[in-house]
Motif scaffolding. Structure first.
Motif, mmCIF file in Angstrom:
data_model
loop_
_atom_site.group_PDB
_atom_site.id
_atom_site.type_symbol
_atom_site.label_atom_id
_atom_site.label_comp_id
_atom_site.label_asym_id
_atom_site.label_seq_id
_atom_site.Cartn_x
_atom_site.Cartn_y
_atom_site.Cartn_z
ATOM 1 N N ALA A 1 69.659 22.290 116.818
ATOM 2 C CA ALA A 1 68.803 23.382 116.337
ATOM 3 C C ALA A 1 67.423 22.816 116.028
ATOM 4 O O ALA A 1 67.299 21.650 115.648
ATOM 5 C CB ALA A 1 69.395 24.016 115.090
ATOM 6 N N PRO A 2 66.398 23.648 116.161
ATOM 7 C CA PRO A 2 65.069 23.174 115.776
ATOM 8 C C PRO A 2 64.992 22.933 114.264
ATOM 9 O O PRO A 2 65.767 23.501 113.489
ATOM 10 C CB PRO A 2 64.137 24.320 116.192
ATOM 11 C CG PRO A 2 65.001 25.476 116.525
ATOM 12 C CD PRO A 2 66.400 24.995 116.690
ATOM 13 N N GLU A 3 64.079 22.077 113.881
ATOM 14 C CA GLU A 3 63.917 21.725 112.460
ATOM 15 C C GLU A 3 63.659 22.940 111.577
ATOM 16 O O GLU A 3 64.055 22.969 110.418
ATOM 17 C CB GLU A 3 62.784 20.710 112.286
ATOM 18 C CG GLU A 3 63.070 19.357 112.889
ATOM 19 C CD GLU A 3 64.162 18.603 112.163
ATOM 20 O OE1 GLU A 3 64.329 18.801 110.945
ATOM 21 O OE2 GLU A 3 64.855 17.818 112.823
ATOM 22 N N GLN B 1 82.090 18.129 119.634
ATOM 23 C CA GLN B 1 81.777 19.527 119.345
ATOM 24 C C GLN B 1 80.494 19.593 118.543
ATOM 25 O O GLN B 1 80.227 18.728 117.697
ATOM 26 C CB GLN B 1 82.901 20.181 118.557
ATOM 27 C CG GLN B 1 84.171 20.368 119.359
ATOM 28 C CD GLN B 1 85.250 21.058 118.558
ATOM 29 O OE1 GLN B 1 85.174 21.202 117.348
ATOM 30 N NE2 GLN B 1 86.301 21.495 119.242
ATOM 31 N N ALA B 2 79.709 20.635 118.789
ATOM 32 C CA ALA B 2 78.442 20.810 118.081
ATOM 33 C C ALA B 2 78.211 22.293 117.817
ATOM 34 O O ALA B 2 78.727 23.155 118.525
ATOM 35 C CB ALA B 2 77.289 20.243 118.909
ATOM 36 N N LEU B 3 77.421 22.564 116.778
ATOM 37 C CA LEU B 3 76.902 23.904 116.551
ATOM 38 C C LEU B 3 75.523 23.939 117.188
ATOM 39 O O LEU B 3 74.750 22.984 117.036
ATOM 40 C CB LEU B 3 76.778 24.194 115.059
ATOM 41 C CG LEU B 3 78.068 24.306 114.270
ATOM 42 C CD1 LEU B 3 77.764 24.565 112.791
ATOM 43 C CD2 LEU B 3 78.939 25.414 114.809
ATOM 44 N N ALA B 4 75.212 25.013 117.882
ATOM 45 C CA ALA B 4 73.925 25.107 118.558
ATOM 46 C C ALA B 4 73.297 26.471 118.310
ATOM 47 O O ALA B 4 73.969 27.496 118.401
ATOM 48 C CB ALA B 4 74.089 24.873 120.060
ATOM 49 N N ALA B 5 72.004 26.447 118.000
ATOM 50 C CA ALA B 5 71.267 27.705 117.863
ATOM 51 C C ALA B 5 71.182 28.389 119.219
ATOM 52 O O ALA B 5 71.304 29.601 119.325
ATOM 53 C CB ALA B 5 69.874 27.425 117.300
#
Length: 159
Positions: free
Chosen positions: A140-142, A27-31
């Motif tokens: 997510a981007p930096e 599982q991941a959190l994604a922007a």
């Protein structure tokens, strides 16, 4: 002498708006969801952090209230700072909160494994007690505006 009132439990929480995805078996959190994933949930979430149990790292407790010797009680950021920075001086301090499965629990500090990173847990809203996900990655981007604590506790993937 009047007894101190017990404050309401107040676990720390960071906001996150985006997606909870499943990718490569985790599982991941994604922007924004990558093309090779399954979206499990989307919207605005509350991220809380479960402190892992000594010898049982798959179990954790989200602290809502800490009772230290002599009636001192801490909640929110004060409780989190105490546990993560100076609780070694008070191993009998009691931590009241919710486990990773949403059930209420109480443990002493000496039963926590503070050498392990906290378990990141995703909640639908601030009133929820049962998490909807336990991601281990962040996509997510930096430069995405995210809470430093969230970045610190998830593996970054800048797809």
């Amino acid at each position: 002498m009047a007894r101190p009132t017990i404050p309401e439990r107040q676990p720390i929480g960071d906001g996150f708006a985006g997606f909870v995805v499943s990718i490569e078996g985790t599982q991941a959190l994604a922007a924004a969801p990558p093309p090779d994933c399954t979206v499990l949930a989307s919207g605005a979430f509350v991220i809380r952090y479960g402190l892992r149990l000594l010898g049982k790292p798959h179990l954790s407790i989200v602290p809502g209230l800490v009772a230290i010797d002599y009636g001192t009680m801490l909640t929110g950021e004060d409780a989190w700072a105490f546990i993560t920075q100076s609780s070694n001086r008070y191993p009998r301090a009691e931590v009241f909160g919710w486990r990773e499965d949403g059930r209420e629990d109480m443990l002493t500090v000496k039963l926590l494994d503070l050498a392990l990173p906290p378990q990141v847990l995703v909640y639908a809203d601030a009133a929820s007690r049962t998490p909807i996900a336990a991601p281990t990655r962040l996509i997510a981007p930096e430069d995405a505006p995210l809470a430093p604590r969230l970045r610190q506790n998830l593996m970054q993937d800048s797809r």
